[in-house]
Design a protein around this motif. Structure first.
Motif, PDB file in Angstrom:
ATOM      1  N   LYS A  37       0.848  -1.183   0.000  1.00 34.23           N
ATOM      2  CA  LYS A  37       0.000   0.000   0.000  1.00 34.23           C
ATOM      3  C   LYS A  37       0.890   1.241   0.000  1.00 34.23           C
ATOM      4  O   LYS A  37       1.959   1.249   0.589  1.00 34.23           O
ATOM      5  N   ASP A  39      -0.568   4.341   0.799  1.00 36.35           N
ATOM      6  CA  ASP A  39      -1.273   5.423   1.488  1.00 36.35           C
ATOM      7  C   ASP A  39      -1.695   5.047   2.902  1.00 36.35           C
ATOM      8  O   ASP A  39      -2.667   5.565   3.429  1.00 36.35           O
ATOM      9  N   GLN A  40      -0.931   4.139   3.540  1.00 41.19           N
ATOM     10  CA  GLN A  40      -1.263   3.726   4.899  1.00 41.19           C
ATOM     11  C   GLN A  40      -0.110   4.046   5.849  1.00 41.19           C
ATOM     12  O   GLN A  40       0.836   3.259   5.977  1.00 41.19           O
ATOM     13  N   MET A  45       3.625   3.321   3.215  1.00 40.37           N
ATOM     14  CA  MET A  45       3.455   4.725   2.859  1.00 40.37           C
ATOM     15  C   MET A  45       4.554   5.168   1.899  1.00 40.37           C
ATOM     16  O   MET A  45       5.738   4.940   2.161  1.00 40.37           O
ATOM     17  N   ARG A  46       4.129   5.767   0.800  1.00 37.60           N
ATOM     18  CA  ARG A  46       5.098   6.374  -0.110  1.00 37.60           C
ATOM     19  C   ARG A  46       5.282   7.825   0.314  1.00 37.60           C
ATOM     20  O   ARG A  46       4.376   8.641   0.186  1.00 37.60           O
ATOM     21  N   GLN A  78       2.341  -0.176  -6.172  1.00 40.12           N
ATOM     22  CA  GLN A  78       1.124   0.111  -5.421  1.00 40.12           C
ATOM     23  C   GLN A  78       0.039  -0.916  -5.722  1.00 40.12           C
ATOM     24  O   GLN A  78      -0.214  -1.258  -6.872  1.00 40.12           O
ATOM     25  N   GLY A 170      -9.082   4.570  -1.566  1.00 37.87           N
ATOM     26  CA  GLY A 170      -7.982   4.466  -0.618  1.00 37.87           C
ATOM     27  C   GLY A 170      -8.372   5.037   0.731  1.00 37.87           C
ATOM     28  O   GLY A 170      -9.294   5.846   0.836  1.00 37.87           O
ATOM     29  N   SER A 172      -6.722   7.102   2.472  1.00 38.86           N
ATOM     30  CA  SER A 172      -6.449   8.537   2.512  1.00 38.86           C
ATOM     31  C   SER A 172      -7.664   9.330   2.034  1.00 38.86           C
ATOM     32  O   SER A 172      -7.927  10.446   2.517  1.00 38.86           O
ATOM     33  N   ASP A 173      -8.437   8.764   1.095  1.00 38.78           N
ATOM     34  CA  ASP A 173      -9.671   9.409   0.643  1.00 38.78           C
ATOM     35  C   ASP A 173     -10.711   9.405   1.762  1.00 38.78           C
ATOM     36  O   ASP A 173     -11.467  10.365   1.921  1.00 38.78           O
ATOM     37  N   TYR A 196      -2.973   6.701  10.808  1.00 43.49           N
ATOM     38  CA  TYR A 196      -3.556   7.935  10.297  1.00 43.49           C
ATOM     39  C   TYR A 196      -3.759   8.964  11.406  1.00 43.49           C
ATOM     40  O   TYR A 196      -3.510  10.159  11.219  1.00 43.49           O
ATOM     41  N   ARG A 199      -0.510  10.600  12.243  1.00 46.18           N
ATOM     42  CA  ARG A 199       0.190  11.224  11.126  1.00 46.18           C
ATOM     43  C   ARG A 199       0.360  12.726  11.365  1.00 46.18           C
ATOM     44  O   ARG A 199      -0.530  13.398  11.893  1.00 46.18           O
TER      45      ARG A 199
END
Length: 270
Positions: A37, A39-40, A45-46, A78, A170, A172-173, A196, A199
């Motif tokens: 993933k 976006d976690q 996380m990228r 991804q 995702g 993040s959305d 999250y 973060r």
């Protein structure tokens, strides 16, 4: 969110493989494509600049090392919750390390190594929201989860059948939708939600409700029938626990206050 037809996805993946000249079958031993993933936070996380962080990233890197690959040889790709099986089936990745809960339905399509981590489904709400303290409270609310996630299915089927569900591409959305007030809660594994909430920029905005709505055993997905790879990954996971690298990765990525369970016993493979 509309999911592309399998044929269309296969065509896109086939084109990508042709262009790169490297598939999971191992034609190019110089690189190792691994699905994670992007976006976690805390999981996969990228980061800005193209680096990768998270517990799954550390697990994948350790396993790759045991398979004979250096970090420089890893090609992280991804994956989304609803395309993990397809990417394995069409040889886009060698294996998937992406908060991938083992269940019987998924085992029909892929094989798993592990499990290597146990998480529990929880709810994340806005910090000032006192109306949601248990799953049943969502029956009059709107919740968000990711397309293809087992968490939304569990809530709708077993815990809050009257809840409205917004499925997005995702997590993040979902965080954005929660912050903007378009949904009242988001649900997935507590490990992901904790990442999250902690973060940078999110401090104090959200809170976990402290539910344990399911047991999520994270496994590493491999293409169906790849028993030798499954065995080698299981051996790597056992070694990671034994030499202390597993516990160090948990503490590094989830923080000292995260209540985690000991590494689970390996139950897959023969």
């Amino acid at each position: 969110m509309k999911v592309p037809q399998a044929g269309a996805v296969a065509a896109v993946i086939a084109l990508a493989l042709t262009a790169s000249g490297c598939g999971a079958g191992g034609e190019d031993k110089g690189t190792l494509p691994i699905g994670i993933k992007f976006d976690q936070p805390g999981i996969g996380m990228r980061e800005t600049g193209g680096t990768f962080t998270g517990f799954d990233v550390d697990v994948a890197t350790y396993v790759a090392k045991e398979l004979g690959y250096s970090p420089e040889q890893i090609e992280f790709k991804q994956v989304l919750s609803n395309d993990r099986e397809l990417l394995l089936q069409y040889n886009e990745v060698e294996f998937v390390v992406a908060s991938y809960s083992i269940n019987e339905k998924r085992k029909e399509k892929v094989d798993f190594a592990g499990p290597y981590f146990v998480a529990h489904q929880d709810l994340l709400t806005r910090a000032n929201d006192t109306s949601i303290t248990k799953a049943e409270d969502l029956n009059s609310k709107t919740m968000c989860s990711v397309t293809g996630s087992t968490s939304a299915e569990n809530l709708k089927k077993n815990l809050a059948p009257k809840a409205a569900l917004l499925e997005l591409g995702g997590y993040s959305d979902c965080i954005v939708a929660l912050q903007e007030g378009r949904v009242d809660a988001m649900t997935t594994d507590n490990s992901i939600l904790a990442g999250y909430a902690a973060r940078k920029g999110n401090e104090g905005k959200f809170k976990l409700t402290g539910q344990s709505l399911s047991n999520e055993n994270y496994g590493i997905g491999v293409k169906k029938g790849e028993k030798d790879l499954q065995r080698k990954i299981n051996e790597a996971l056992k070694k990671m626990v034994q030499d202390g690298s597993w516990e160090a990765a948990v503490k590094k990525n989830f923080g000292a206050n995260y209540k985690y369970e000991p590494a689970p016993a390996i139950t897959t493979g023969s």
